[in-house]
Design an enzyme around this catalytic site. Structure first.
Site, mmCIF file in Angstrom:
data_model
loop_
_atom_site.group_PDB
_atom_site.id
_atom_site.type_symbol
_atom_site.label_atom_id
_atom_site.label_comp_id
_atom_site.label_asym_id
_atom_site.label_seq_id
_atom_site.Cartn_x
_atom_site.Cartn_y
_atom_site.Cartn_z
ATOM 1 C CD GLU A 95 10.632 -1.789 -1.361
ATOM 2 O OE1 GLU A 95 10.865 -1.123 -0.038
ATOM 3 O OE2 GLU A 95 10.824 -1.482 -2.279
ATOM 4 C CD GLU A 113 9.546 -4.705 -4.584
ATOM 5 O OE1 GLU A 113 9.056 -5.748 -4.942
ATOM 6 O OE2 GLU A 113 10.573 -4.742 -4.799
ATOM 7 N N GLY A 119 1.020 0.775 -11.117
ATOM 8 C CA GLY A 119 2.309 1.017 -11.041
ATOM 9 C C GLY A 119 2.763 1.642 -11.881
ATOM 10 C CB CYS A 137 1.847 -8.021 -2.449
ATOM 11 S SG CYS A 137 3.822 -7.758 -1.326
ATOM 12 N N GLY A 149 2.095 -0.586 -4.465
ATOM 13 C CA GLY A 149 0.394 -1.189 -5.435
ATOM 14 C C GLY A 149 1.079 -1.749 -5.926
ATOM 15 C CB SER A 150 -1.550 -2.329 -8.126
ATOM 16 O OG SER A 150 -3.031 -1.140 -8.385
ATOM 17 C CG ASN A 184 -0.798 -4.360 2.114
ATOM 18 O OD1 ASN A 184 -0.561 -3.147 1.421
ATOM 19 N ND2 ASN A 184 -0.661 -5.634 1.114
HETATM 20 P P1 NAD Z 1 -3.321 0.363 -5.002
HETATM 21 O O1 NAD Z 1 -1.892 0.773 -6.721
HETATM 22 O O2 NAD Z 1 -4.242 1.245 -5.475
HETATM 23 O O3 NAD Z 1 -2.168 1.876 -4.489
HETATM 24 C C1 NAD Z 1 -1.321 2.092 -3.673
HETATM 25 C C2 NAD Z 1 -0.418 3.397 -3.587
HETATM 26 O O4 NAD Z 1 -0.925 4.418 -4.441
HETATM 27 C C3 NAD Z 1 -1.253 4.098 -2.460
HETATM 28 O O5 NAD Z 1 -1.570 4.523 -1.575
HETATM 29 C C4 NAD Z 1 -2.822 5.090 -3.531
HETATM 30 O O6 NAD Z 1 -2.988 6.058 -3.073
HETATM 31 C C5 NAD Z 1 -1.546 5.351 -4.048
HETATM 32 N N1 NAD Z 1 -1.544 5.698 -5.970
HETATM 33 C C6 NAD Z 1 -3.359 4.846 -6.884
HETATM 34 N N2 NAD Z 1 -2.980 5.875 -7.792
HETATM 35 C C7 NAD Z 1 -2.234 6.602 -7.992
HETATM 36 C C8 NAD Z 1 -1.654 7.200 -9.023
HETATM 37 N N3 NAD Z 1 -2.162 7.839 -9.585
HETATM 38 N N4 NAD Z 1 -0.940 8.231 -8.700
HETATM 39 C C9 NAD Z 1 0.155 8.138 -7.752
HETATM 40 N N5 NAD Z 1 -0.389 7.310 -6.653
HETATM 41 C C10 NAD Z 1 -1.163 6.693 -6.525
HETATM 42 O O7 NAD Z 1 -3.218 -0.636 -4.649
HETATM 43 P P2 NAD Z 1 -3.145 -0.634 -3.003
HETATM 44 O O8 NAD Z 1 -4.872 -1.826 -3.370
HETATM 45 O O9 NAD Z 1 -3.640 0.361 -2.509
HETATM 46 O O10 NAD Z 1 -3.033 -2.028 -2.688
HETATM 47 C C11 NAD Z 1 -2.900 -3.248 -2.651
HETATM 48 C C12 NAD Z 1 -2.146 -3.564 -4.187
HETATM 49 O O11 NAD Z 1 -0.595 -3.225 -3.440
HETATM 50 C C13 NAD Z 1 -2.119 -4.890 -4.586
HETATM 51 O O12 NAD Z 1 -1.424 -5.182 -5.760
HETATM 52 C C14 NAD Z 1 -0.359 -5.639 -3.640
HETATM 53 O O13 NAD Z 1 -0.249 -6.978 -4.651
HETATM 54 C C15 NAD Z 1 0.534 -4.675 -3.643
HETATM 55 N N6 NAD Z 1 1.447 -4.263 -2.688
HETATM 56 C C16 NAD Z 1 2.792 -4.837 -2.907
HETATM 57 C C17 NAD Z 1 3.592 -5.070 -2.623
HETATM 58 C C18 NAD Z 1 5.282 -5.468 -2.766
HETATM 59 O O14 NAD Z 1 5.778 -5.436 -2.249
HETATM 60 N N7 NAD Z 1 5.436 -6.368 -4.592
HETATM 61 C C19 NAD Z 1 3.467 -5.065 -0.838
HETATM 62 C C20 NAD Z 1 2.177 -5.027 -0.676
HETATM 63 C C21 NAD Z 1 0.971 -4.815 -1.486
#
Ligand code: NAD
Length: 490
Positions: free
Chosen positions: A461, A253, A236, A287, A231-232, A155
């Site tokens: 961060e 995060e 996480g 996020c 990420g999600s 994103n």
């Molecule tokens: P996601 O968790 O699906 O993916 C995030 C990243 O993790 C991607 O690069 C993905 O390829 C990688 N990933 C997925 N599965 C993995 C695994 N098993 N092992 C290692 N890496 C893996 O999230 P998304 O759908 O791409 O992004 C949206 C999410 O990110 C939302 O929940 C959003 O709230 C969160 N987000 C948080 C922040 C923050 O600072 N808190 C900022 C931006 C986005």
């Protein structure tokens, strides 16, 4: 494959674009138009291994020997290079992610500012002497944690690449960054710029790829010392397990379901206009999107009418048009997911008073949507939708507002709208989230810690706290006595 030229992108390993040894090459299309954008490589296990090896060699070689002032100069130079390339980077980001140019332009600058902030923050890295008494001189040293694996979502690719790389490099670590395979382009350009300004090869490596394969391989790699993930929440939780053996330092995060709280005494016009920005910026794919609007019952109907009008006024369209405020979602599949949740909300009794249906035509466009009459325990009040959908929930009084604000598993950000300063500060203490803003929609700035309570993660961060996540503390103790120490009198 002719990498690093025209519109073909490889991996970035040891200072140069590289063809994948065992990954693949994919066609990327623009989410807003479906038009072909670029060919981009993904990394396989051997590529990850090469990247971690390059990061280790740079850590033990040139980067490990680079003094703090020189690291600072290089990070400032990278910030300058990002600013000089800002138009190209913003356009590339917009084409790749589908989000409006009016968003990606400031996000590129935030990436540059992150490097600038951390370049200056290098001056804060210091140990301490501790007067523990006796004939002992004790002091601490700060040392880089080592090789950092950094995984980021789709994103905010360049902004989050800046958020991740800047503190790692400032601390003296080297990094292997894994962007989402759909949105790797600006992170790859950033890595090229890093080498162009003189940051040694191997300090910044970029290995796009799928999460469960490339990402898992990187996070569990034995050559990695620290994992930083954005990420999600679901991913996480997997990352924590992957980083457990061998033990690595972890910071996360994660997601959010952040509230805006509007009290009857607030400047309603400002509160509602800013709330629209707080949810619809980046088409809700943030996020920290304030995706719940909690409104004091006495002004609930007025606020619902106002926010529906504001949502209808958001300019949705071609993300490259500088007037556009909301571009496309990341993909049609994601749009389907967003719409399914809107339908779930309707099934749970909510009413879409603005938006609520996918827009006609090409691209993954979805309108600014307001769901009114949302119950606090429903799916759309509890789950992260990650799209331009606002759930409006009434509250009775301050205590009720705090209860609802905290009644989710997340805790990333909250915004309070009130003319009563004491109430603003009172609520800042009672709301369980990493950031609370008062009469202000913005919460993320270089220098201000950003991160979550509860299932929104841990670690911060963008701040001095972040730098510490990339540093080890070593205690050094030395005898200053004149007699030898011989505790057992042997
Ligand atoms: P996601 O968790 O699906 O993916 C995030 C990243 O993790 C991607 O690069 C993905 O390829 C990688 N990933 C997925 N599965 C993995 C695994 N098993 N092992 C290692 N890496 C893996 O999230 P998304 O759908 O791409 O992004 C949206 C999410 O990110 C939302 O929940 C959003 O709230 C969160 N987000 C948080 C922040 C923050 O600072 N808190 C900022 C931006 C986005």
């Amino acid at each position: 494959m002719a990498v690093a030229t025209g519109r073909e992108f490889g991996l970035f390993i040891d200072g140069e674009m590289a063809e994948p040894a065992d990954g693949d090459v994919r066609d990327l299309a623009e989410p807003a138009s479906g038009k072909p954008l670029a060919k981009a490589a993904t990394a396989g296990p051997r590529d990850v291994d090469r990247a971690v090896g390059a990061a280790r060699a740079a850590l033990e070689g040139p980067w490990g020997k680079t003094p703090p002032n020189e690291r600072s100069r290089l990070l400032h130079a990278l910030a300058d290079a990002i600013v000089a390339s800002r138009k190209e980077l913003a356009e590339l980001e917009t084409r790749n992610v589908g989000k409006a140019l009016s968003s990606t332009k400031p996000e590129v600058i935030v990436a540059a500012e992150s490097f600038r902030y951390m370049a200056s923050a290098i001056g804060s890295i210091e140990g301490a002497t501790r007067p523990i008494g006796g004939s002992i001189l004790a002091y601490t040293l700060k040392e880089p944690v080592g090789v950092a694996a950094q995984v980021i979502p789709w994103n905010y690719p360049i902004m989050l690449a800046g958020w991740k790389l800047a503190p790692a490099l400032a601390a003296g670590c080297t990094a292997v960054l894994k962007p989402d395979p759909a949105t790797p382009l600006t992170a790859l350009r950033l890595a090229e710029l890093a080498v162009e300004v003189g940051i040694p090869a191997g300090v910044v490596n970029v290995v796009p790829g799928d999460g469960p394969t490339t990402g898992a391989c990187l996070v569990s790699h034995p050559g990695v010392d620290k994992v930083s993930f954005t990420g999600s929440t679901a991913t996480g939780s997997k990352i924590m397990r992957l980083a457990a053996d061998p033990v690595k330092r972890v910071s996360l995060e994660l997601g959010g379901k952040s509230p805006s709280l509007v009290f009857a005494d607030a400047d309603l016009e400002d509160a509602v206009a800013s709330t629209a920005y707080g949810i619809y910026y980046s088409a809700g794919q943030s996020c920290d999107a304030r995706s719940r609007l909690l409104v004091e019952r006495s002004v609930y109907d007025d606020v619902v009418n106002l926010i529906a009008a504001k949502a209808g006024a958001v300019k949705v369209g071609d993300p490259l048009d500088p007037e556009t405020q909301m571009g496309s979602l990341i993909s049609e599949r994601h749009r389907e997911k967003v719409h399914e949740l809107v339908e779930t909300g309707r099934g749970e009794g909510a009413e879409a008073v603005a938006g609520g249906e996918p827009l006609d035509g090409g691209g993954a466009f979805y309108p600014a949507t307001v769901l009114a009459g949302v119950g606090d325990d429903t799916t759309v009040a509890q789950e992260e939708i990650f799209g331009p959908v606002l759930a409006v929930i009434p509250f009775e009084d301050e205590a009720d507002a705090v209860r609802i604000a905290n009644d989710v598993r997340y805790g990333l950000m909250a915004t309070v709208w009130t003319r009563d300063p004491a109430r603003g500060h009172r609520l800042a203490r009672r709301i369980a989230s990493g950031t609370v803003t008062i009469n202000l929609p913005y919460g993320a700035f270089p220098g201000i810690p950003f991160g979550g309570y509860k299932q929104s993660g841990f670690g911060r961060e963008q701040a001095l706290e972040t730098l510490q996540l990339y540093l080890e503390t070593k205690a050094v103790l030395l005898s200053t006595g004149t007699r030898p120490s011989n505790p057992w009198g042997l």
